[in-house]
Motif scaffolding. Sequence first.
Motif, mmCIF file in Angstrom:
data_model
loop_
_atom_site.group_PDB
_atom_site.id
_atom_site.type_symbol
_atom_site.label_atom_id
_atom_site.label_comp_id
_atom_site.label_asym_id
_atom_site.label_seq_id
_atom_site.Cartn_x
_atom_site.Cartn_y
_atom_site.Cartn_z
ATOM 1 N N GLY A 179 0.777 -1.226 0.000
ATOM 2 C CA GLY A 179 0.000 0.000 0.000
ATOM 3 C C GLY A 179 0.809 1.277 0.000
ATOM 4 O O GLY A 179 0.273 2.357 0.284
ATOM 5 N N GLU A 180 2.097 1.190 -0.320
ATOM 6 C CA GLU A 180 2.920 2.397 -0.359
ATOM 7 C C GLU A 180 2.477 3.331 -1.492
ATOM 8 O O GLU A 180 1.839 2.906 -2.458
ATOM 9 C CB GLU A 180 4.391 2.041 -0.569
ATOM 10 N N THR A 181 2.830 4.589 -1.383
ATOM 11 C CA THR A 181 2.680 5.531 -2.494
ATOM 12 C C THR A 181 4.016 5.571 -3.221
ATOM 13 O O THR A 181 5.048 5.835 -2.612
ATOM 14 C CB THR A 181 2.310 6.936 -2.001
ATOM 15 N N ILE A 182 4.000 5.290 -4.522
ATOM 16 C CA ILE A 182 5.221 5.200 -5.296
ATOM 17 C C ILE A 182 5.353 6.407 -6.222
ATOM 18 O O ILE A 182 4.408 6.796 -6.897
ATOM 19 C CB ILE A 182 5.263 3.889 -6.125
ATOM 20 N N PHE A 183 6.556 7.023 -6.219
ATOM 21 C CA PHE A 183 6.905 8.098 -7.147
ATOM 22 C C PHE A 183 8.034 7.556 -8.026
ATOM 23 O O PHE A 183 9.213 7.631 -7.649
ATOM 24 C CB PHE A 183 7.350 9.345 -6.395
ATOM 25 N N PRO A 184 7.712 6.976 -9.185
ATOM 26 C CA PRO A 184 8.721 6.299 -10.015
ATOM 27 C C PRO A 184 9.836 7.205 -10.517
ATOM 28 O O PRO A 184 10.942 6.729 -10.791
ATOM 29 C CB PRO A 184 7.894 5.748 -11.189
ATOM 30 N N GLN A 185 9.562 8.503 -10.665
ATOM 31 C CA GLN A 185 10.561 9.419 -11.225
ATOM 32 C C GLN A 185 11.465 10.040 -10.167
ATOM 33 O O GLN A 185 12.369 10.806 -10.497
ATOM 34 C CB GLN A 185 9.849 10.544 -11.988
ATOM 35 N N ALA A 186 11.219 9.723 -8.902
ATOM 36 C CA ALA A 186 11.975 10.355 -7.814
ATOM 37 C C ALA A 186 13.245 9.564 -7.499
ATOM 38 O O ALA A 186 13.331 8.849 -6.510
ATOM 39 C CB ALA A 186 11.102 10.488 -6.566
ATOM 40 N N GLY A 187 14.240 9.691 -8.341
ATOM 41 C CA GLY A 187 15.514 9.037 -8.092
ATOM 42 C C GLY A 187 15.589 7.637 -8.653
ATOM 43 O O GLY A 187 14.612 7.086 -9.161
ATOM 44 N N SER A 188 16.778 7.043 -8.526
ATOM 45 C CA SER A 188 17.022 5.717 -9.100
ATOM 46 C C SER A 188 17.191 4.642 -8.034
ATOM 47 O O SER A 188 17.502 3.499 -8.345
ATOM 48 C CB SER A 188 18.279 5.755 -9.981
ATOM 49 N N SER A 189 17.006 4.992 -6.772
ATOM 50 C CA SER A 189 17.130 4.007 -5.704
ATOM 51 C C SER A 189 15.961 3.036 -5.744
ATOM 52 O O SER A 189 14.893 3.341 -6.288
ATOM 53 C CB SER A 189 17.174 4.700 -4.339
ATOM 54 N N GLU A 190 16.149 1.870 -5.149
ATOM 55 C CA GLU A 190 15.073 0.879 -5.098
ATOM 56 C C GLU A 190 14.293 1.000 -3.799
ATOM 57 O O GLU A 190 14.834 1.389 -2.763
ATOM 58 C CB GLU A 190 15.647 -0.536 -5.222
ATOM 59 N N CYS A 191 13.000 0.691 -3.877
ATOM 60 C CA CYS A 191 12.161 0.679 -2.681
ATOM 61 C C CYS A 191 11.125 -0.421 -2.832
ATOM 62 O O CYS A 191 10.944 -0.990 -3.910
ATOM 63 C CB CYS A 191 11.487 2.036 -2.478
ATOM 64 N N SER A 192 10.447 -0.739 -1.746
ATOM 65 C CA SER A 192 9.454 -1.813 -1.752
ATOM 66 C C SER A 192 8.079 -1.253 -2.099
ATOM 67 O O SER A 192 7.569 -0.359 -1.438
ATOM 68 C CB SER A 192 9.403 -2.491 -0.377
ATOM 69 N N CYS A 193 7.481 -1.799 -3.150
ATOM 70 C CA CYS A 193 6.150 -1.394 -3.604
ATOM 71 C C CYS A 193 5.278 -2.640 -3.691
ATOM 72 O O CYS A 193 5.414 -3.432 -4.619
ATOM 73 C CB CYS A 193 6.234 -0.692 -4.956
ATOM 74 N N GLY A 194 4.410 -2.810 -2.695
ATOM 75 C CA GLY A 194 3.550 -3.984 -2.687
ATOM 76 C C GLY A 194 4.301 -5.291 -2.625
ATOM 77 O O GLY A 194 3.879 -6.303 -3.182
ATOM 78 N N GLY A 195 5.454 -5.273 -1.975
ATOM 79 C CA GLY A 195 6.259 -6.483 -1.839
ATOM 80 C C GLY A 195 7.278 -6.685 -2.943
ATOM 81 O O GLY A 195 8.074 -7.627 -2.882
ATOM 82 N N ASN A 196 7.295 -5.801 -3.941
ATOM 83 C CA ASN A 196 8.240 -5.902 -5.043
ATOM 84 C C ASN A 196 9.233 -4.742 -4.998
ATOM 85 O O ASN A 196 8.893 -3.628 -4.597
ATOM 86 C CB ASN A 196 7.500 -5.882 -6.393
ATOM 87 N N LYS A 197 10.463 -5.010 -5.426
ATOM 88 C CA LYS A 197 11.477 -3.974 -5.486
ATOM 89 C C LYS A 197 11.336 -3.202 -6.794
ATOM 90 O O LYS A 197 11.347 -3.777 -7.876
ATOM 91 C CB LYS A 197 12.881 -4.587 -5.390
ATOM 92 N N VAL A 198 11.198 -1.888 -6.670
ATOM 93 C CA VAL A 198 11.060 -1.039 -7.853
ATOM 94 C C VAL A 198 11.943 0.193 -7.677
ATOM 95 O O VAL A 198 12.395 0.498 -6.575
ATOM 96 C CB VAL A 198 9.595 -0.593 -8.055
ATOM 97 N N LYS A 199 12.179 0.919 -8.771
ATOM 98 C CA LYS A 199 12.951 2.150 -8.706
ATOM 99 C C LYS A 199 12.021 3.321 -8.408
ATOM 100 O O LYS A 199 10.908 3.385 -8.915
ATOM 101 C CB LYS A 199 13.693 2.385 -10.021
ATOM 102 N N GLY A 200 12.500 4.232 -7.588
ATOM 103 C CA GLY A 200 11.714 5.396 -7.249
ATOM 104 C C GLY A 200 11.697 5.652 -5.755
ATOM 105 O O GLY A 200 12.556 5.153 -5.011
#
Length: 251
Positions: A179-200
């Motif tokens: 349930g995180e709020t994801i900002f895909p364009q905010a940097g190139s670091s990885e974060c957890s989005c719904g259990g998956n690692k994504v950039k932003g």
Amino acid sequence: MARSKYVLPFIAFVAVGMAIGWSRSLLGFGLLFQLAFIWRLEEFSGTNNHWENDKESALLRLGFECDYLKSIARPHLEISTVVDPKTGESIKSKVRTSSGMFLSSKDRQIPIIKAIEKRIAVFSQIPAENGESIQVLRYETNQYYTPHHDYFSDAFNLKNGGQRVATMLMYLNDVDEGGETIFPQAGSSECSCGGNKVKGLCMKSRKGDAILFWSMGLDGQSDPNSLHGACPIVKGEKWSATKWLRQGAYS
């Protein structure tokens, strides 16, 4: 809900949108500046100051506003819609699977709602009359909202109040997982989005927190880097409230 005697709910705003697309160092500086500004205000939240006679602040210090918004929204939830870019009309779509409702003009006269909207106006520096009605949303397990922009690409929705300038996103509960709020364009670091690692940049839902981000840049143009979405709920549910702020008065 309040984390201390002097912390006002919905004051812990994180300024994201204007910094998205800048360097990571500038983003960090922007966040620190915003938080420093907030804490500076809280230094004057004790006795013998202007907050003491602020009836709206007293209402918010009760700490019931999150649960209150959920309670008045729950009986009126409907399947969420998106704006058709060709017609400007609201339509159902697989890109958004939550349920929600908008507060009515009658709801907006309730003292606690008026207090929340006043606080939003103060911290966004956008007049209250430029704001749309608050939308309360509920995301259940596996529900999400794919990355999108809050600004409009059709002429129909610009007739009332002009373009959306900024968004205040308020979290009404803690989410067990996802349930995180994801900002895909905010940097190139990885974060957890719904259990998956994504950039932003991923912002976890914490009851009483809020995010203020901008859909328009300092040049007055819509900012494509304000792209954002709601990550899938892995466990539990997510309640949030959104306030869209326009260029001009909205009715």
